[in-house]
Design an enzyme around this catalytic site. Structure first.
Site, PDB file in Angstrom:
ATOM      1  N   ARG A 199       0.839  -1.205   0.000  1.00  0.00           N
ATOM      2  CA  ARG A 199       0.000   0.000   0.000  1.00  0.00           C
ATOM      3  C   ARG A 199       0.879   1.262   0.000  1.00  0.00           C
ATOM      4  NH1 ARG A 199      -0.782   4.950   1.647  1.00  0.00           N
ATOM      5  NH2 ARG A 199      -0.104   4.342   3.722  1.00  0.00           N
ATOM      6  N   ASP A 200       1.462   1.563   1.134  1.00  0.00           N
ATOM      7  CA  ASP A 200       2.252   2.791   1.263  1.00  0.00           C
ATOM      8  C   ASP A 200       3.392   2.818   0.243  1.00  0.00           C
ATOM      9  OD1 ASP A 200       4.065   4.768   2.049  1.00  0.00           O
ATOM     10  OD2 ASP A 200       3.568   4.582   4.154  1.00  0.00           O
TER      11      ASP A 200
ATOM     12  N   CYS B 186      10.041   9.206  -0.620  1.00  0.00           N
ATOM     13  CA  CYS B 186       9.420  10.281   0.155  1.00  0.00           C
ATOM     14  C   CYS B 186       8.610  11.138  -0.803  1.00  0.00           C
ATOM     15  CB  CYS B 186      10.491  11.124   0.830  1.00  0.00           C
ATOM     16  SG  CYS B 186       9.781  12.492   1.767  1.00  0.00           S
TER      17      CYS B 186
HETATM   18 MG    MG Z   1       5.226   5.930   4.738  1.00  0.00          MG
END
Ligand code: MG
Length: 306
Positions: free
Chosen positions: A16-17, A241
């Site tokens: 997911r992330d 990020c």
């Molecule tokens: Mg994260």
């Protein structure tokens, strides 16, 4: 003498992330990665998120991925949602562990889910009611708990206040997200000082660290030495990020497992199987991932003498 746990519970967030912060990959590759991770001994996996496909095209096939993925009885799979509608979809897809994300920073919450922090918190009680009716658990993930890329420092007292509000709304667990890698050991201690003096202290707590600035493992050890035993990690460090293209994001699961096992702390994970999944993650996104243990191998793997 520092008290260290015998066991730490890791939640794998690459499917997911990780994938949400990479260019979209084919549905079949997502399923392959999820299945490979299900076979590593991990006990928790964040599988997909139910978000608007226009906002996050990477997760447009969430229901399809989950439908086809292997479900191992020993694994607690979870889905993330930004709002009540997403929670409804996650429950309809069969999830019994739901994560609702709310940012401590109002600016970040507006950028992330299009409304203020207070509005997200106000919806929590409805989310909890709906989920509990369907016998599902709710975790409130507090993003930007250690700092915000728009607002800078985030006051730990504000985060503690959100924990208290989430507890009052009836959530089952709470997580703290270092969304953009701004945490340091000092800030982890400051946050825990604030949170542990609030009324939310009875809730199980999880921490989510990013290695954007190289502090993820130091933060994890600091939190562990304060009694936190649940952490997120992403195989291969998958998922950069979102606010610093090219920089590392989530701490790599194999780096966490490698360190903890050498300290005699159990995770239940087979490191070799996990490295296999990390190699697959690399193949799926088509680039070399930022994981030291993936690149160098575990410290037990010796180099042949010339
Ligand atoms: Mg994260």
């Amino acid at each position: 003498m520092m008290h260290r746990p015998e066991q730490v519970s890791l939640r794998e967030v690459a499917p997911r992330d990780g994938l949400q912060n990479e260019p979209p990959v084919p549905t079949g590759d997502k399923i392959r990665l999820l299945d490979a991770l299900s076979r590593t001994g991990l006990s928790r996996i964040e599988a997909v998120s139910f978000v608007h496909p226009r906002a996050v095209p990477q997760m447009a096939d969430a229901a399809e991925v989950w439908e086809a993925a292997e479900k191992h009885p020993g694994i607690r799979y979870s889905a993330l949602a930004p709002n009540l509608k997403g929670v409804q979809r996650a429950l309809d897809a069969g999830f019994s562990a739901i994560e609702l994300v709310v940012s401590a920073s109002d600016t970040h919450n507006r950028a992330n889910v299009g409304r203020g922090t207070d509005e997200s918190i106000a919806e929590l009680a409805d989310v909890v009611q709906l989920a509990h009716e369907r016998l599902a658990e709710v975790e409130a993930i507090i993003a930007t708990s250690f700092g915000c890329p728009y607002e800078g420092d985030v006051d730990p007292a504000r985060v503690a206040g959100i924990v208290d509000a989430a507890a009052a709304a009836g959530v089952d667990r709470v997580a703290f997200g270092d969304t953009t890698g701004m945490a340091t050991p000092r800030r982890v201690n400051d946050l825990l000082d604030a949170v542990l003096s609030g009324v939310g202290t009875e809730l199980p707590m999880l921490m989510h660290f990013h290695d954007t600035r190289g502090t993820a493992l130091a933060n994890l050890l600091t939190a562990m030495d304060r009694g936190v035993v649940e952490f997120d990690a992403s195989v291969g460090g998958l998922g950069g990020c979102p606010y610093a293209p090219g920089a590392s994001g989530n701490v790599a699961t194999e780096e966490v497992v490698h360190m903890l096992h050498d300290m005699g702390i159990e995770t239940g994970v087979d490191l070799d199987a996990l490295l296999g999944a990390a190699a697959l993650a690399q193949e799926v996104v088509g680039r070399e991932l930022e994981s030291g243990v993936l690149r160098a191998g575990p410290r037990t793997r010796l180099t042949e003498r010339p």
